[in-house]
Enzyme design. Structure first.
Site, mmCIF file in Angstrom:
data_model
loop_
_atom_site.group_PDB
_atom_site.id
_atom_site.type_symbol
_atom_site.label_atom_id
_atom_site.label_comp_id
_atom_site.label_asym_id
_atom_site.label_seq_id
_atom_site.Cartn_x
_atom_site.Cartn_y
_atom_site.Cartn_z
ATOM 1 N N ARG A 27 0.740 -1.289 -0.096
ATOM 2 C CA ARG A 27 -0.058 -0.021 -0.002
ATOM 3 C C ARG A 27 1.035 1.342 0.132
ATOM 4 O O ARG A 27 0.543 2.358 -0.758
ATOM 5 C CB ARG A 27 -0.970 0.006 1.125
ATOM 6 C CG ARG A 27 -1.868 1.110 1.223
ATOM 7 C CD ARG A 27 -2.266 1.786 0.254
ATOM 8 N NE ARG A 27 -2.987 0.649 -0.869
ATOM 9 C CZ ARG A 27 -3.402 0.542 -2.065
ATOM 10 N NH1 ARG A 27 -2.871 1.951 -2.582
ATOM 11 N NH2 ARG A 27 -3.988 -0.321 -2.721
ATOM 12 N N LYS A 47 2.008 24.700 -3.270
ATOM 13 C CA LYS A 47 0.794 24.103 -2.905
ATOM 14 C C LYS A 47 0.795 22.556 -3.001
ATOM 15 O O LYS A 47 0.169 22.007 -3.802
ATOM 16 C CB LYS A 47 -0.443 24.489 -3.720
ATOM 17 C CG LYS A 47 -0.628 26.204 -3.601
ATOM 18 C CD LYS A 47 -1.740 26.612 -4.703
ATOM 19 C CE LYS A 47 -1.839 28.403 -4.315
ATOM 20 N NZ LYS A 47 -2.844 28.778 -5.163
ATOM 21 N N GLU A 55 4.505 40.301 -7.393
ATOM 22 C CA GLU A 55 3.358 40.075 -7.990
ATOM 23 C C GLU A 55 2.688 41.255 -8.199
ATOM 24 O O GLU A 55 2.661 42.357 -7.479
ATOM 25 C CB GLU A 55 2.472 39.378 -6.739
ATOM 26 C CG GLU A 55 1.007 38.854 -7.430
ATOM 27 C CD GLU A 55 0.152 38.510 -6.282
ATOM 28 O OE1 GLU A 55 -0.985 38.975 -6.186
ATOM 29 O OE2 GLU A 55 0.757 37.399 -5.771
ATOM 30 N N ASP A 74 -0.531 38.271 -12.000
ATOM 31 C CA ASP A 74 -1.679 37.491 -11.629
ATOM 32 C C ASP A 74 -3.027 37.730 -11.952
ATOM 33 O O ASP A 74 -3.458 38.796 -11.982
ATOM 34 C CB ASP A 74 -1.473 37.721 -9.975
ATOM 35 C CG ASP A 74 -2.464 36.795 -9.001
ATOM 36 O OD1 ASP A 74 -2.513 35.613 -9.455
ATOM 37 O OD2 ASP A 74 -3.350 37.320 -8.223
#
Length: 281
Positions: free
Chosen positions: A102, A137, A199, A221
């Site tokens: 697993r 992320k 940004e 952005d």
């Protein structure tokens, strides 16, 4: 070909996953129903097309459970795979194979899913110079292997941690008092070895950044393609341009055509579906 990471870097991660899965008493099912001395050859098979990643980690999982297992990797990380293709064979004690199964599959399926999704993003940039890159992320504790999977899919890596580079986001600008304040602060105190990215979400902000100087990369952005195209023209090669914000698969070709240098997408790691892999005796 992307070189493998040193096993010692991955070892703590794989050990932690095995300890979590084996619990306090080990694999009681296998210990109960598999007679001692039973040997098998298992095959790690792809049940759908994709791009392979996580073979190094899967091999480690089997060997940490039982160093005597014979593990042969038939398809290297970064290689395309077809449905039904065998990626790895594992031969030895059946109990050991079952106890590691697993964890090995969790890593291989998750990482192959990231590599496969990245490859689809990269395919959308053909005919342009745009590069696909990931973000931070990532799954806590798995960042290094998830970012490696992005490389296996043909993408590029953004920062690995907050200490890699200066990335000035909108909240930094708001808290510090504006674009001029943050760029002057970086000029005054940042090491010459550290790259600076800032940004912006409007063209007037980009103009201010270009006028003040001090940034190596500008993150554009949530801009539409027409605005991105204008931003690239304004930058004129003076800074690296990175498009970000809602960079889903269906937008990539259009964004790449604007001339941006990089397209960053958190979806590569936070939204990738695990590739369907199975271990067959």
């Amino acid at each position: 070909m992307i070189p493998p990471l040193p096993d010692l870097v991955l070892d703590p991660m794989v050990r932690a996953a095995l300890a979590e899965d084996l619990g306090q008493y080990g694999d009681i099912t296998t210990r109960t129903v598999i007679p001692e001395g039973v040997r098998y050859t298992a095959r790690l098979n792809a049940r759908e097309d994709g791009v392979v990643s996580g073979m190094q980690v899967a091999r480690m999982a089997f060997h940490l459970v039982d160093p005597a297992l014979s593990v042969e990797t038939l398809l290297a990380d970064g290689a395309p795979c077809a449905k039904g293709q065998t990626l790895m064979t594992i031969e030895g004690a059946a109990a050991s194979i079952l106890s590691a199964e697993r964890v090995a599959l969790n890593f291989a399926g998750r990482l192959s899913g990231i590599a496969s999704l990245t490859a689809r993003f990269v395919a959308e940039t053909r005919g342009t110079d745009a590069r696909i890159t990931c973000t931070r992320k990532t799954t806590p504790g798995l960042r290094i292997v998830e970012k490696l999977a992005v490389l296996h899919g043909g993408g590029f890596n953004h920062r690995f941690s907050l200490s890699d580079a200066i990335l000035i986001k909108d909240n930094h600008i708001a808290a510090a008092g504006g674009i001029k304040a943050v760029l002057e602060a970086t000029k005054a105190s940042a090491s010459h070895m550290v790259r600076v990215e800032i940004e912006v979400d409007r063209l007037d902000q980009l103009a201010e950044v270009l006028d003040i100087g001090g940034a190596d990369v500008v993150l554009l952005d949530n801009m539409d393609p027409d605005t991105l195209r204008e931003a690239v023209a304004m930058a004129g090669g003076r800074v690296v341009t990175e498009a970000s914000g809602n960079m889903v698969l269906g937008r990539i070709a259009e964004v790449a055509a604007t001339g941006v240098d990089y397209i960053s997408s958190g979806a590569l790691t936070h939204s990738a579906r695990a590739l369907d892999l199975g271990l067959d005796f």
